[in-house]
Design a protein around this motif. Sequence first.
Motif, short mmCIF file in Angstrom:
data_model
loop_
_atom_site.label_atom_id
_atom_site.label_comp_id
_atom_site.label_asym_id
_atom_site.label_seq_id
_atom_site.Cartn_x
_atom_site.Cartn_y
_atom_site.Cartn_z
N GLU A 41 0.80 -1.22 0.00
CA GLU A 41 0.00 0.00 0.00
C GLU A 41 0.83 1.28 0.00
O GLU A 41 0.28 2.37 -0.16
CB GLU A 41 -0.95 0.02 1.21
CG GLU A 41 -0.27 0.21 2.57
CD GLU A 41 0.17 -1.09 3.23
OE1 GLU A 41 0.13 -1.15 4.48
OE2 GLU A 41 0.56 -2.05 2.52
N PHE A 42 2.15 1.18 0.18
CA PHE A 42 3.00 2.36 0.25
C PHE A 42 3.95 2.42 -0.94
O PHE A 42 4.39 1.40 -1.46
CB PHE A 42 3.86 2.35 1.53
CG PHE A 42 3.09 2.32 2.80
CD1 PHE A 42 2.33 3.40 3.20
CD2 PHE A 42 3.13 1.21 3.62
CE1 PHE A 42 1.63 3.38 4.39
CE2 PHE A 42 2.44 1.17 4.82
CZ PHE A 42 1.69 2.26 5.21
N ALA A 43 4.28 3.63 -1.36
CA ALA A 43 5.33 3.84 -2.35
C ALA A 43 5.89 5.24 -2.17
O ALA A 43 5.24 6.12 -1.58
CB ALA A 43 4.80 3.66 -3.78
N SER A 44 7.09 5.45 -2.66
CA SER A 44 7.72 6.77 -2.63
C SER A 44 7.74 7.36 -4.03
O SER A 44 7.87 6.63 -5.02
CB SER A 44 9.17 6.66 -2.12
OG SER A 44 9.22 6.16 -0.82
N LEU A 45 7.58 8.68 -4.11
CA LEU A 45 7.83 9.39 -5.36
C LEU A 45 9.31 9.76 -5.36
O LEU A 45 9.75 10.63 -4.59
CB LEU A 45 6.94 10.63 -5.47
CG LEU A 45 5.43 10.36 -5.45
CD1 LEU A 45 4.66 11.65 -5.71
CD2 LEU A 45 5.03 9.29 -6.46
N GLU A 46 10.07 9.05 -6.17
CA GLU A 46 11.53 9.15 -6.13
C GLU A 46 12.01 10.31 -7.01
O GLU A 46 11.81 10.31 -8.22
CB GLU A 46 12.15 7.84 -6.64
CG GLU A 46 11.75 6.60 -5.87
CD GLU A 46 12.60 6.39 -4.63
OE1 GLU A 46 13.51 7.21 -4.41
OE2 GLU A 46 12.35 5.42 -3.90
#
Length: 250
Positions: A41-46
């Motif tokens: 459910e989580f992700a980073s905008l890299e």
Amino acid sequence: MRIRWLTAFLDFPSAQFGAEVTFWRAIAGSTVSPPRGDHREFASLEPFNGDPHLRVQRIEDGPGGIHIDLHVDDPGVAAREAISLGARVVRDAAGPAYLTLESPSGFVFCLVAWEGESERSRPIRWPGDTISIIDQVCIDVPHSQFDREVAFWTRLTGRPTEATSRPELLRIARDPALAIGILLQRNDESDPSPVARGHLDLAATAVEDEVVRHEDWGARVVERLPNWTVMADPVGRRYCITDRNPRTGG
């Protein structure tokens, strides 16, 4: 409490998650990390340089919104300090890695274990030479709770407030080591929301050029004001494009 890093989190209902992540990835000029979490459910905008300061989360209940993560050495110790200042625990079942709390006026934030983030990403120069970056969370606070909320955030962060061009806006003095700043906005008594909510602000060298870029991705203008333009993303989430220095936040 020493805040080592600060992250802005966009919380999306499941039905909006994919398309909204695509929009905000494009606006930020970033890539998306592989998903993580028990339910992915989580992700980073890299960013293309520096450590991530924007993250996304898929939620199962509620309309979504904005919250912030304060990265600290010991979330448990930091939570006790926050509670002594008037915060309330929302959820602590996640264990020692992070705790979810609310500010005195109900704005949600998390205390998370710092993992060494320290390098601020640089603003992006877009075709046409506009420079921009998502660099601020504005906490919209009910009028009657504003003074208490200001006191809470100044004591929690250890930073004083700075006046702005508008009396209803107070900025928490920016820590130059952090990529995200905090702005507090006092809402009128007529505001129907009984608790604080948040939205994102972009700093841009040319607001109107930035507006056009966002419209190309499906956003729309809500209101134009002298120093900023209020936008709505493709599902209606509001944010602001502001006339500020993208490198300093001032």
